[in-house]
Design an enzyme around this catalytic site. Structure first.
Site, PDB file in Angstrom:
ATOM      1  CG  ASP A 151      -1.879  -1.148   1.280  1.00  0.00           C
ATOM      2  OD1 ASP A 151      -1.683  -2.115   0.515  1.00  0.00           O
ATOM      3  OD2 ASP A 151      -2.820  -1.111   2.081  1.00  0.00           O
ATOM      4  CD  GLU A 201      -0.814  -6.276   8.714  1.00  0.00           C
ATOM      5  OE1 GLU A 201      -1.235  -5.884   7.602  1.00  0.00           O
ATOM      6  OE2 GLU A 201      -1.083  -5.689   9.783  1.00  0.00           O
TER       7      GLU A 201
END
Length: 426
Positions: A164, A393
């Site tokens: 992102d 993550e």
């Protein structure tokens, strides 16, 4: 932590995030089904529940759009803990979906799970049902994201890449306005440390693109040319090429000859075109800004992830050497941005941290090419990170600090995949 204990913990993470027919990446931060998360999670499921692995992929592909696009989020159940929710996207689908896509890893996952399946009857049945849908998605990419027929597809929103807030997008993102963005309240920073997430300014630009595409009614015949952000990402293209290549082989074995021929042609054209993304100075592939025609000089993971495609052996050898060079500037491989770069941020999402999914794909690609020198180090670093910091993550490549969401599905899936695929458990 013993290897079997690691497997047990990974399975627990996956089961905790299992919603029956799909998984969520983690509770709270990501409460819906994400595209490439699901496909990669299916790899983990396949080692202990093949039927559940196929179900994950079936659920994902069941929400394919009529034009062939597979959305990056499926909003199965209402949850106001995530932004932007379905009301922001306004795609008009039931159940609601986002209006952009993500890396086409599903084709690779289907081929890999089919190849090692114990239940061959189920595998053949599921693959025959899924391949036409995945092939239609691949065709959509080249039709709607490569309108000039270059052999390479562009992403129109950073979220499509999965990376992102990569440094790769910084210059191009300056062309995306922030004016006219409707007021919004982020939810991600209530679940994760804001220092680990994209900035507010980046979020405004993310939402500007969403609003612009929504105003065009998500018409994929218009979005490419309307977007001020058109990036040709080598990692994204490598995943698509690898999936086309693997689907071609599987379709041929299943007697789906038309899919096999067309998939092989897409993979071949993509591989030929990948050469235009090689950056000699960096010794790796690099992103192309399609709007300006500039090949970037950004030493990010996207150019190394290109190893996942069946690239020429000389290029794979160069990427292995690139990973070896990176190993001198960090404790754990592979950082998502070069730690010696001024833009490196070890804790902030895709501007430096390690992601096990990318490590897995780089290691797998290097193995396929016969460039195995760095593979044990990459796999070993993945497992060391889990032992040191748990199923986060992503992780800081120097300190191993866990970042982003905890108890993360695809991290767990990759641990299972790496341990079994490399014979580290029996």
């Amino acid at each position: 932590m013993q290897r079997h204990e690691m497997i047990d913990h990974a399975r627990l993470v996956m089961r905790d995030n299992d919603r029956g027919t799909y998984t969520v990446p983690t509770h709270g931060l990501y409460p819906f089904q994400w595209n490439w998360d699901s496909a990669l999670s299916a790899l983990g499921f396949s080692h202990f529940d093949e039927a559940r692995a196929w179900q994950e992929l079936t659920t994902l592909m069941a929400h394919q759009w009529a034009d062939g696009m597979v959305p990056h989020i499926i909003f199965h159940r209402p949850d106001d803990g995530y932004f932007p929710g379905p009301e922001v996207w306004g795609t008009g689908h039931t159940p609601p979906t986002s209006g952009i896509t993500q890396p086409a890893v599903a084709g690779f996952a289907v081929a890999r799970i089919h190849a090692r399946a114990h239940d061959k009857v189920l595998a053949d049945e599921q693959a025959r049902a899924l391949l036409p849908k995945i092939h239609a998605w691949h065709q959509w990419f080249y039709r709607c994201r490569d309108p000039q027929g270059t052999g390479l597809v562009a992403v129109l929103h950073p979220w499509e890449t999965g990376r992102d807030n990569s440094v790769d997008w910084d210059a191009a993102f300056e062309r995306v306005p922030t004016e006219g963005v409707a007021p919004f309240t982020r939810r991600d920073t209530t679940h994760a440390n804001p220092a680990h997430r994209p900035t507010d300014d980046q979020y405004k630009r993310y939402i500007w693109l969403v609003q612009t595409f929504r105003a065009l009614e998500w018409d994929n015949t218009k979005l490419h040319d309307a977007s001020p952000f058109q990036m040709v990402d080598p990692g994204f293209n490598a995943i698509l090429i690898r999936s086309c290549h693997d689907i071609a082989d599987l379709a041929e074995r299943l007697g789906l000859d038309e899919i096999a021929v067309q998939s092989r042609d897409m993979a071949r054209r993509g591989l030929d075109a990948m050469e235009t993304l090689w950056n000699d100075r960096l010794g790796q592939f690099a992103c192309l800004d399609r709007t300006t025609g500039d090949l970037l000089d950004s030493p990010s993971i996207g150019g190394i992830l290109a190893a996942f495609a069946p690239i020429p052996k000389a290029r794979a050898a160069a990427l292995s050497q690139r990973v070896e060079v990176l190993s001198h500037s960090c404790k754990y491989l592979v950082p998502s941005h070069d730690p010696t770069s001024a833009d490196f941020e070890g804790l902030r999402y895709w501007r430096g941290p390690i992601w096990l999914i990318v490590n897995f794909m780089i290691a797998d690609g290097l193995e396929q090419a016969g460039e195995t020198a760095m593979v044990p180090r990459i796999v070993g670093d993945c497992l060391a990170l889990i032992e040191d910091s748990g199923f986060a993550e992503y992780h800081d490549p120097i300190t191993a600090e866990p970042c982003g969401g905890a108890h993360f599905t695809w991290t767990a899936a990759m641990v299972i995949e790496l341990l079994y695929a490399h014979g580290l458990v029996v």
